[in-house]
Design an enzyme around this catalytic site. Sequence first.
Site, PDB file in Angstrom:
ATOM      1  N   ARG A 220       0.875  -1.188   0.000  1.00  0.00           N
ATOM      2  CA  ARG A 220       0.000   0.000   0.000  1.00  0.00           C
ATOM      3  C   ARG A 220       0.906   1.230   0.000  1.00  0.00           C
ATOM      4  O   ARG A 220       1.590   1.533   0.983  1.00  0.00           O
ATOM      5  CB  ARG A 220      -0.913  -0.026   1.227  1.00  0.00           C
ATOM      6  CG  ARG A 220      -1.924   1.087   1.241  1.00  0.00           C
ATOM      7  CD  ARG A 220      -3.324   0.550   1.096  1.00  0.00           C
ATOM      8  NE  ARG A 220      -4.286   1.627   0.901  1.00  0.00           N
ATOM      9  CZ  ARG A 220      -5.294   1.868   1.721  1.00  0.00           C
ATOM     10  NH1 ARG A 220      -5.493   1.113   2.770  1.00  0.00           N
ATOM     11  NH2 ARG A 220      -6.129   2.857   1.470  1.00  0.00           N
ATOM     12  N   GLN A 345     -20.358   6.003  10.884  1.00  0.00           N
ATOM     13  CA  GLN A 345     -20.933   6.013  12.225  1.00  0.00           C
ATOM     14  C   GLN A 345     -20.806   4.697  12.991  1.00  0.00           C
ATOM     15  O   GLN A 345     -20.646   4.713  14.200  1.00  0.00           O
ATOM     16  CB  GLN A 345     -22.410   6.420  12.152  1.00  0.00           C
ATOM     17  CG  GLN A 345     -22.598   7.888  11.931  1.00  0.00           C
ATOM     18  CD  GLN A 345     -24.065   8.265  11.769  1.00  0.00           C
ATOM     19  OE1 GLN A 345     -24.440   8.809  10.753  1.00  0.00           O
ATOM     20  NE2 GLN A 345     -24.900   7.974  12.744  1.00  0.00           N
TER      21      GLN A 345
HETATM   22  P1  FAD Z   1     -38.814   9.009  11.485  1.00  0.00           P
HETATM   23  O1  FAD Z   1     -37.774   9.209  10.482  1.00  0.00           O
HETATM   24  O2  FAD Z   1     -39.355  10.192  12.204  1.00  0.00           O
HETATM   25  O3  FAD Z   1     -40.010   8.213  10.794  1.00  0.00           O
HETATM   26  C1  FAD Z   1     -41.292   8.099  11.337  1.00  0.00           C
HETATM   27  C2  FAD Z   1     -42.306   7.918  10.211  1.00  0.00           C
HETATM   28  O4  FAD Z   1     -43.575   7.632  10.768  1.00  0.00           O
HETATM   29  C3  FAD Z   1     -42.477   9.165   9.351  1.00  0.00           C
HETATM   30  O5  FAD Z   1     -42.368   8.827   7.996  1.00  0.00           O
HETATM   31  C4  FAD Z   1     -43.881   9.660   9.718  1.00  0.00           C
HETATM   32  O6  FAD Z   1     -44.525  10.311   8.641  1.00  0.00           O
HETATM   33  C5  FAD Z   1     -44.575   8.353  10.049  1.00  0.00           C
HETATM   34  N1  FAD Z   1     -45.732   8.466  10.954  1.00  0.00           N
HETATM   35  C6  FAD Z   1     -45.831   9.183  12.087  1.00  0.00           C
HETATM   36  N2  FAD Z   1     -47.050   8.997  12.649  1.00  0.00           N
HETATM   37  C7  FAD Z   1     -47.733   8.133  11.861  1.00  0.00           C
HETATM   38  C8  FAD Z   1     -49.046   7.540  11.914  1.00  0.00           C
HETATM   39  N3  FAD Z   1     -49.858   7.784  12.918  1.00  0.00           N
HETATM   40  N4  FAD Z   1     -49.413   6.708  10.927  1.00  0.00           N
HETATM   41  C9  FAD Z   1     -48.567   6.424   9.885  1.00  0.00           C
HETATM   42  N5  FAD Z   1     -47.312   6.967   9.801  1.00  0.00           N
HETATM   43  C10 FAD Z   1     -46.908   7.794  10.777  1.00  0.00           C
HETATM   44  N6  FAD Z   1     -28.980  10.168  11.551  1.00  0.00           N
HETATM   45  C11 FAD Z   1     -27.804   9.591  11.415  1.00  0.00           C
HETATM   46  O7  FAD Z   1     -27.614   8.494  11.929  1.00  0.00           O
HETATM   47  N7  FAD Z   1     -26.804  10.155  10.695  1.00  0.00           N
HETATM   48  C12 FAD Z   1     -26.955  11.345  10.095  1.00  0.00           C
HETATM   49  O8  FAD Z   1     -26.024  11.836   9.457  1.00  0.00           O
HETATM   50  C13 FAD Z   1     -28.198  11.996  10.210  1.00  0.00           C
HETATM   51  N8  FAD Z   1     -28.385  13.187   9.633  1.00  0.00           N
HETATM   52  C14 FAD Z   1     -29.607  13.773   9.736  1.00  0.00           C
HETATM   53  C15 FAD Z   1     -29.790  14.998   9.123  1.00  0.00           C
HETATM   54  C16 FAD Z   1     -31.024  15.624   9.179  1.00  0.00           C
HETATM   55  C17 FAD Z   1     -31.205  16.932   8.507  1.00  0.00           C
HETATM   56  C18 FAD Z   1     -32.097  14.995   9.870  1.00  0.00           C
HETATM   57  C19 FAD Z   1     -33.437  15.635   9.936  1.00  0.00           C
HETATM   58  C20 FAD Z   1     -31.899  13.784  10.520  1.00  0.00           C
HETATM   59  C21 FAD Z   1     -30.651  13.176  10.466  1.00  0.00           C
HETATM   60  N9  FAD Z   1     -30.401  11.978  11.095  1.00  0.00           N
HETATM   61  C22 FAD Z   1     -29.199  11.364  10.955  1.00  0.00           C
HETATM   62  C23 FAD Z   1     -31.392  11.379  12.002  1.00  0.00           C
HETATM   63  C24 FAD Z   1     -32.141  10.204  11.366  1.00  0.00           C
HETATM   64  O9  FAD Z   1     -32.646  10.580  10.114  1.00  0.00           O
HETATM   65  C25 FAD Z   1     -33.261   9.761  12.302  1.00  0.00           C
HETATM   66  O10 FAD Z   1     -32.721   9.444  13.552  1.00  0.00           O
HETATM   67  C26 FAD Z   1     -33.991   8.538  11.808  1.00  0.00           C
HETATM   68  O11 FAD Z   1     -34.346   8.699  10.475  1.00  0.00           O
HETATM   69  C27 FAD Z   1     -35.234   8.294  12.661  1.00  0.00           C
HETATM   70  O12 FAD Z   1     -35.951   7.204  12.134  1.00  0.00           O
HETATM   71  P2  FAD Z   1     -37.382   6.754  12.695  1.00  0.00           P
HETATM   72  O13 FAD Z   1     -37.859   5.721  11.751  1.00  0.00           O
HETATM   73  O14 FAD Z   1     -37.280   6.377  14.127  1.00  0.00           O
HETATM   74  O15 FAD Z   1     -38.301   8.036  12.653  1.00  0.00           O
HETATM   75  P1  NAP Z   2     -29.289  16.963  19.323  1.00  0.00           P
HETATM   76  O1  NAP Z   2     -27.999  16.451  18.845  1.00  0.00           O
HETATM   77  O2  NAP Z   2     -29.859  16.433  20.581  1.00  0.00           O
HETATM   78  O3  NAP Z   2     -29.124  18.545  19.447  1.00  0.00           O
HETATM   79  C1  NAP Z   2     -30.130  19.362  19.908  1.00  0.00           C
HETATM   80  C2  NAP Z   2     -29.605  20.777  20.134  1.00  0.00           C
HETATM   81  O4  NAP Z   2     -30.655  21.598  20.595  1.00  0.00           O
HETATM   82  C3  NAP Z   2     -28.492  20.867  21.137  1.00  0.00           C
HETATM   83  O5  NAP Z   2     -27.533  21.772  20.634  1.00  0.00           O
HETATM   84  C4  NAP Z   2     -29.150  21.446  22.376  1.00  0.00           C
HETATM   85  O6  NAP Z   2     -28.143  22.225  22.978  1.00  0.00           O
HETATM   86  C5  NAP Z   2     -30.317  22.232  21.836  1.00  0.00           C
HETATM   87  N1  NAP Z   2     -31.538  22.185  22.646  1.00  0.00           N
HETATM   88  C6  NAP Z   2     -32.102  21.117  23.248  1.00  0.00           C
HETATM   89  N2  NAP Z   2     -33.238  21.482  23.886  1.00  0.00           N
HETATM   90  C7  NAP Z   2     -33.396  22.797  23.677  1.00  0.00           C
HETATM   91  C8  NAP Z   2     -34.380  23.752  24.077  1.00  0.00           C
HETATM   92  N3  NAP Z   2     -35.424  23.405  24.819  1.00  0.00           N
HETATM   93  N4  NAP Z   2     -34.220  25.028  23.690  1.00  0.00           N
HETATM   94  C9  NAP Z   2     -33.153  25.397  22.940  1.00  0.00           C
HETATM   95  N5  NAP Z   2     -32.198  24.536  22.535  1.00  0.00           N
HETATM   96  C10 NAP Z   2     -32.316  23.261  22.896  1.00  0.00           C
HETATM   97  O7  NAP Z   2     -30.396  16.769  18.225  1.00  0.00           O
HETATM   98  P2  NAP Z   2     -30.402  17.060  16.674  1.00  0.00           P
HETATM   99  O8  NAP Z   2     -29.401  18.061  16.263  1.00  0.00           O
HETATM  100  O9  NAP Z   2     -31.822  17.363  16.403  1.00  0.00           O
HETATM  101  O10 NAP Z   2     -30.031  15.681  16.047  1.00  0.00           O
HETATM  102  C11 NAP Z   2     -30.872  14.537  16.227  1.00  0.00           C
HETATM  103  C12 NAP Z   2     -30.106  13.279  16.074  1.00  0.00           C
HETATM  104  O11 NAP Z   2     -29.791  13.098  14.698  1.00  0.00           O
HETATM  105  C13 NAP Z   2     -28.810  13.337  16.839  1.00  0.00           C
HETATM  106  O12 NAP Z   2     -28.899  12.512  17.990  1.00  0.00           O
HETATM  107  C14 NAP Z   2     -27.786  12.872  15.895  1.00  0.00           C
HETATM  108  O13 NAP Z   2     -27.208  11.653  16.310  1.00  0.00           O
HETATM  109  C15 NAP Z   2     -28.504  12.616  14.567  1.00  0.00           C
HETATM  110  N6  NAP Z   2     -27.746  13.339  13.539  1.00  0.00           N
HETATM  111  C16 NAP Z   2     -26.502  12.952  13.297  1.00  0.00           C
HETATM  112  C17 NAP Z   2     -25.739  13.613  12.378  1.00  0.00           C
HETATM  113  C18 NAP Z   2     -24.337  13.163  12.073  1.00  0.00           C
HETATM  114  O14 NAP Z   2     -23.623  13.849  11.385  1.00  0.00           O
HETATM  115  N7  NAP Z   2     -23.901  12.028  12.546  1.00  0.00           N
HETATM  116  C19 NAP Z   2     -26.247  14.702  11.719  1.00  0.00           C
HETATM  117  C20 NAP Z   2     -27.545  15.113  11.997  1.00  0.00           C
HETATM  118  C21 NAP Z   2     -28.275  14.417  12.930  1.00  0.00           C
HETATM  119  P3  NAP Z   2     -28.326  23.048  24.333  1.00  0.00           P
HETATM  120  O15 NAP Z   2     -29.193  22.199  25.206  1.00  0.00           O
HETATM  121  O16 NAP Z   2     -26.954  23.263  24.848  1.00  0.00           O
HETATM  122  O17 NAP Z   2     -28.937  24.332  23.929  1.00  0.00           O
HETATM  123 FE1  SF4 Z   3     -20.546   2.571   5.251  1.00  0.00          FE
HETATM  124 FE2  SF4 Z   3     -21.666   3.961   7.275  1.00  0.00          FE
HETATM  125 FE3  SF4 Z   3     -21.823   1.298   7.140  1.00  0.00          FE
HETATM  126 FE4  SF4 Z   3     -19.510   2.441   7.716  1.00  0.00          FE
HETATM  127  S1  SF4 Z   3     -21.353   2.531   8.960  1.00  0.00           S
HETATM  128  S2  SF4 Z   3     -19.829   0.753   6.329  1.00  0.00           S
HETATM  129  S3  SF4 Z   3     -19.605   4.221   6.387  1.00  0.00           S
HETATM  130  S4  SF4 Z   3     -22.725   2.770   5.732  1.00  0.00           S
END
Ligand code: FAD
Ligand code: NAP
Ligand code: SF4
Length: 678
Positions: A220, A345
Site C-alpha cells: 500500500r 458512524q
Molecule cells: P422518522 O424518520 O421520524 O419516521 C417516522 C415515520 O412515521 C415518518 O415517515 C412519519 O410520517 C410516520 N408516521 C408518524 N405517525 C404516523 C401515523 N400515525 N401513521 C402512519 N405513519 C406515521 N442520523 C444519522 O444516523 N446520521 C446522520 O447523518 C443523520 N443526519 C440527519 C440529518 C437531518 C437533517 C435529519 C433531519 C436527521 C438526520 N439523522 C441522521 C437522524 C435520522 O434521520 C433519524 O434518527 C432517523 O431517520 C429516525 O428514524 P425513525 O424511523 O425512528 O423516525
Molecule cells: P441533538 O444532537 O440532541 O441537538 C439538539 C440541540 O438543541 C443541542 O444543541 C441542544 O443544545 C439544543 N436544545 C435542546 N433542547 C433545547 C431547548 N429546549 N431550547 C433550545 N435549545 C435546545 O439533536 P439534533 O441536532 O436534532 O439531532 C438529532 C439526532 O440526529 C442526533 O442525535 C444525531 O445523532 C442525529 N444526527 C446525526 C448527524 C451526524 O452527522 N452524525 C447529523 C444530523 C443528525 P443546548 O441544550 O446546549 O442548547
Molecule cells: Fe458505510 Fe456507514 Fe456502514 Fe460504515 S457505517 S460501512 S460508512 S454505511
Amino acid sequence: MKEGNNNYPQLLSPLDLGVFTVQNRSVMGSMHLGLEEEKNGMATMANFYGLRAKGGVGMIVTGGISPNLRGSALPFAAKMTSEKEMRSHRQITDAVHQYETKILMQILHSGRYSYHPFGVAPSRIKSPISPFAPWSLSKRGIQKNINDYAKSCVLAKQAGYDGVEIMGSEGYFINQFLASRTNERSDSYGGSYENRMRIATDIIDAIRQSVGDDFLLMFRLSMLDLVENGSTFEEVMILGQALERAGVNVINTGIGWHEARIPTIATSVPRAAFSWVTKAAKEHLSVPLVTTNRINSPEVCESILEKGEADLISMARPFLADANFISKAESGLPEEINTCIGCNQACLDHVFKRQVASCLVNPKACYEADYENMTTQSIKKIAVVGAGVAGMSCAVEAAERGHDVTLFEKSDTIGGQFLLAAKIPGKEEFKETLRYFKNQLEKYKVDIKLSHQVTVAELDGFDHVVVATGVTPRSVVLKGADSNPKVVSYPDVISGKVTIGKRVAVIGAGGIGFDVSEFLLHSNNSMSTNVDEYLGYWGIDKSLSSRSGTENIERKIPKAERTIYLMQRKPGRLGRGLGKTTGWIHRQMLKDGQVNLLSGVEYLEANSKGLLIRHNDEEVQLAVDHIVICAGQVSNNGLLEELKQTSVSVHCIGGAHLATELDAKRAIKDGINTAHKI
Ligand code: FAD
Ligand code: NAP
Ligand code: SF4
C-alpha cells in the site's frame, strides 16, 4: 474460474496477478474490525470473511496485524509473531478458501501512531493523533523490525494466507521513514530520499527471500500524503519502481495520512475522488494497481476499469454494508445492494472508540451469527406504523423472515427524517438507503399503505403492531416566537417550504443544527458530487506537481451566501457530539463559511429585529431575518399510548421509543432486532 460477466464485464473479469489469478477485480480492503482482540474474535472473523467470500469478492485483505509487540496500534492489539497466533488465523483462511476468494493478511506497524508508550519510529517526533512520543530506532532496531516483517510473512503463509499486504501509507511506520516530516535521521535510513525509502525495499527484499515466489506481496503505497513535508509524486513513483524490482506483485493506492486535515473517505467526498491518482501512477508502474477511496457501486467500479484508471478496485466499507455486493452485481441486481453511505458512524467511529465495527445500514455486520435463524416457523400478521428507517427495516426483515407485513405511512412517501437528511449537501448518498429499502419492501411483498394515518380500530386483527412513528421537532419556549414569521422549523427550511433570508440565527447546535448551517451556506454546492470542486475546495493539486499533493496550493472556498449564528445553551465547544471521525470536517466547513459559533447562550426574545440573546453576561440583539429551531426532537408516540389500552401485542421502536440521542444507526438496528423477536 468464472468467465467474464455481461453485467459488469470489467469488474467481473478475472486477472492474473502472477502468483495466482483472482476471479474478479474486487478487493475487500483492509479494515480493523475490533474483533481481532475479542474473545472468540477469530471465529467471528472467520464467519464474517467467509460470508464475504461466499458473496463473491475477488480478494480480501484483513485488518492490520502487527509484526511485533511495539508496532501494535494499541496495547494487546493483534500481532503475528508466534506459532500460536499463526494457528488462530487458520480458521479465517479455511473459511475463505471454501470459495474461490483469495485472502491476504495486512501487516501494519503503527510506528508513531501507536497508542502506547513503547512505540518506535525513525525519529522521536510525536504525532498529533497520539499522546505518546515514539522511541527513535537504532540501526540494529531497524534491522530487527525488518526481520520481524519477514517472520510475520512466513507465519502468514503457514496460516494459509495467499499473500500479505504491507501497509506503507496512511502515515504509518514505513510512511514515517519516507517523509522528512517524520524522519530526521542522518544514517543510511535518513537524509536523501534514496535513504528514506530504503526501509521499504529492505522489508520487501527480506520478505521475498523468506517466503519464496509463490506468495503474493501487495504494497500500500502512499501516493498523496496530504500533509506538510510529505513525498512528491515523483518520489513516490521512484519508490514504486524500486518495490517492483524488489518483488512486489501488486501496488495499492494510499491517500492521505491519518493526521491530514482533508477528508478522503467521508460521505462528503465525491465517489472515486482519487482514481485519477492511480491512473497517473499507471504511467510509471507495470504491476497491477488497485485504486480506492469512496467507491461504493458496481457502476463506479466498471467505469474506473473501463477508463483504464486501475486494474483492481478496493472497497472496505461497502463489504461491511453488503456481503453480497459482488454476487448481486453478477446477477444483474445492483439495485438490491445495500450501499455504504460513507457515514463512518458504525464502522470507523466504533473502531476509534475501541468498539467492534458494524454498519449503520447493515447492523448485522460482524454479528452475523446472531441473525442466522431467518425463516420464521410461525407466520404472523404484522402491522408496522411509520415508514422511517426504523419502520422500513423492521418491515423488510419481518417480511424476509416470512411474516405477512403491512406498512402504514401517513405521508405520501417513505423515508421519514432520512428524506430530510438526504437533502443536506454532502449527504446525497443517504438516498441510496431509501432506494435500497424501497427495493426490499417490494421484493418481500410488504403491503405499503401511503397517505394513511392509521387508527387503532384498523389495527385490530393484526397479531403484532410495531409503532415506528418516529419523532417531531421539539418546540422551544421563546418569548415572541408564537406567530412570528421569522421563527421557522428545520423541516420547513430543508424541504424548501420557506425562503430564508441572508442573516440567520440557528437555535441548537446538534447534528441537525450543523447540517442546517451547512445547507444554508451555499445554494449551489456540488462539492460532494463534483471531484474538481472537491479538490479545489480542499486545495489538492490535480497536476501532481506539489509536494504531498497540497504544498503551496490555495483552497478555493466559495463565499458564504449568508451570515449565520449557530448557538447552544451549554458552555464549551460546539459540535462535541458529532461523529468521532467526521465531526472535524463539519467544524471546518462552518469555519470556512465564517459561521459565528456561540455557546453559553440564553435566548431572550424573538422580536421584529431578529433574536435577542444573552451572551457573556450581555444582552445582544442579533439582526437576523430568520430564526431556525434545531432544538432536538421528541417522540411521536400518541398511537402507542392508545394501543396500550387494547389487547394487541405492541412493540415500539426508533424515535417513537426514545428520541434522546436517536440516530439512524439505532433506528435501523431497533427495526431489525424487533423483527427477530416476533
Ligand atoms: P422518522 O424518520 O421520524 O419516521 C417516522 C415515520 O412515521 C415518518 O415517515 C412519519 O410520517 C410516520 N408516521 C408518524 N405517525 C404516523 C401515523 N400515525 N401513521 C402512519 N405513519 C406515521 N442520523 C444519522 O444516523 N446520521 C446522520 O447523518 C443523520 N443526519 C440527519 C440529518 C437531518 C437533517 C435529519 C433531519 C436527521 C438526520 N439523522 C441522521 C437522524 C435520522 O434521520 C433519524 O434518527 C432517523 O431517520 C429516525 O428514524 P425513525 O424511523 O425512528 O423516525
Ligand atoms: P441533538 O444532537 O440532541 O441537538 C439538539 C440541540 O438543541 C443541542 O444543541 C441542544 O443544545 C439544543 N436544545 C435542546 N433542547 C433545547 C431547548 N429546549 N431550547 C433550545 N435549545 C435546545 O439533536 P439534533 O441536532 O436534532 O439531532 C438529532 C439526532 O440526529 C442526533 O442525535 C444525531 O445523532 C442525529 N444526527 C446525526 C448527524 C451526524 O452527522 N452524525 C447529523 C444530523 C443528525 P443546548 O441544550 O446546549 O442548547
Ligand atoms: Fe458505510 Fe456507514 Fe456502514 Fe460504515 S457505517 S460501512 S460508512 S454505511
